[in-house]
Scaffold this motif. Structure first.
Motif, short mmCIF file in Angstrom:
data_model
loop_
_atom_site.label_atom_id
_atom_site.label_comp_id
_atom_site.label_asym_id
_atom_site.label_seq_id
_atom_site.Cartn_x
_atom_site.Cartn_y
_atom_site.Cartn_z
N GLN A 114 0.97 5.48 0.91
CA GLN A 114 0.31 6.56 1.65
C GLN A 114 1.00 7.88 1.34
O GLN A 114 2.15 8.10 1.75
CB GLN A 114 0.34 6.30 3.15
N ARG B 167 -2.81 11.55 3.75
CA ARG B 167 -3.90 10.81 3.12
C ARG B 167 -4.03 9.40 3.71
O ARG B 167 -3.17 8.94 4.48
CB ARG B 167 -3.60 10.68 1.61
N GLY B 168 -5.08 8.74 3.31
CA GLY B 168 -5.24 7.34 3.69
C GLY B 168 -4.40 6.44 2.80
O GLY B 168 -3.80 6.89 1.83
N LEU B 169 -4.35 5.16 3.13
CA LEU B 169 -3.56 4.22 2.34
C LEU B 169 -4.31 3.84 1.07
O LEU B 169 -5.54 3.74 1.05
CB LEU B 169 -3.29 2.94 3.15
N TYR C 132 0.85 -1.18 0.00
CA TYR C 132 0.00 0.00 0.00
C TYR C 132 0.88 1.23 0.00
O TYR C 132 2.01 1.22 0.51
CB TYR C 132 -0.90 0.03 1.25
N PHE D 135 -4.23 0.91 -2.12
CA PHE D 135 -3.73 -0.39 -2.54
C PHE D 135 -2.87 -0.25 -3.80
O PHE D 135 -3.24 0.46 -4.75
CB PHE D 135 -4.92 -1.30 -2.81
#
Lengths: 115, 112
Positions: free
Chosen positions: A38, A42-44, A36, A46
């Motif tokens: 990031q 921010r969020g992770l 993943y 895929f």
């Protein structure tokens, strides 16, 4: 219990360089592995995963990773990085055979790409 | 496009207070997850859920409760917040098994 080790906390390269981010895992059973990304604040997101079959898997934006059972590794590679690839990269492992989808993450590798 | 939203995005709480972090997903995924991210620890799983009405303990559940009232919503509850719970919290959803997870933008919680 599965564990994930990302040996490099920081990797710095120049734009156009190739890069390899290392991931090693330990688990006695069958697993699947994923990466993943990031970006700051921010969020992770895929990138790619390995479950079975061809040990080299392709992901988004030119990333690929290679699974090695003998080395217990799943290293991430990119042939030519761009400044926008600067981010934190997490390797994750999950045991197969259960529906939980529980992920165990490594501590992450900060990739800095200088323009 | 898969969508996971979290609220609030930032929260300052006092020690001993109650904090509720909310997560909503429009992916129709059965499984949802709460993680916390701390420097030097990566992401660690707090609670997860298989569907509405289900909550399961993750790897670090102490001091946290979870609630899954519907397919779309999954809350993380800190009944008595402590400074050690200062962290960034991420919610994620997924189909479970070998499927990938979709993460929200995170909530930065500071407990004073």
């Amino acid at each position: 219990t599965q564990t994930v080790s990302q040996s490099d906390a920081h990797v710095t390269v120049f734009e156009g360089d190739s890069v390899e981010l290392r991931c090693n895992y330990s688990y006695g059973g069958s697993i699947y592995l994923s990466w993943y990304i990031q970006h700051h604040g921010r969020g992770l997101q895929f990138l790619l995963k390995y479950y079975s079959g061809n040990p080299v898997v392709q992901g988004v934006n030119g990333f690929e990773a290679e699974f090695s059972k003998s080395d217990s590794s799943f290293h991430l590679r990119k042939a030519s990085v761009h400044w926008s690839d600067s981010a934190v990269y997490f390797c994750a492992v999950s045991a197969t055979g259960a529906n939980t989808g529980k992920l165990t993450f490594g501590h992450g590798t900060i990739l800095r790409v200088h323009p | 496009e898969a969508a996971v939203t979290q609220s609030p995005r930032n929260k300052v709480a006092v020690t001993g207070g109650k904090v509720t972090l909310s997560c909503n997903q429009t992916n129709n995924h059965n499984n949802m997850y709460w993680y916390r991210q701390d420097t030097g620890h990566g992401l660690r799983l707090i609670h997860y859920s298989y569907g509405a009405g289900s909550t399961e303990k993750g790897d670090i559940p102490d001091g946290y409760k979870a609630s899954r009232p519907s397919q779309e919503n999954f809350s993380l509850i800190l009944e008595l917040a402590t400074p050690s719970q200062t962290s960034v919290y991420f919610c994620a959803s997924g189909h479970g098994g070998a499927s990938e997870q979709y993460f929200g933008p995170g909530t930065r919680l500071t407990v004073l």
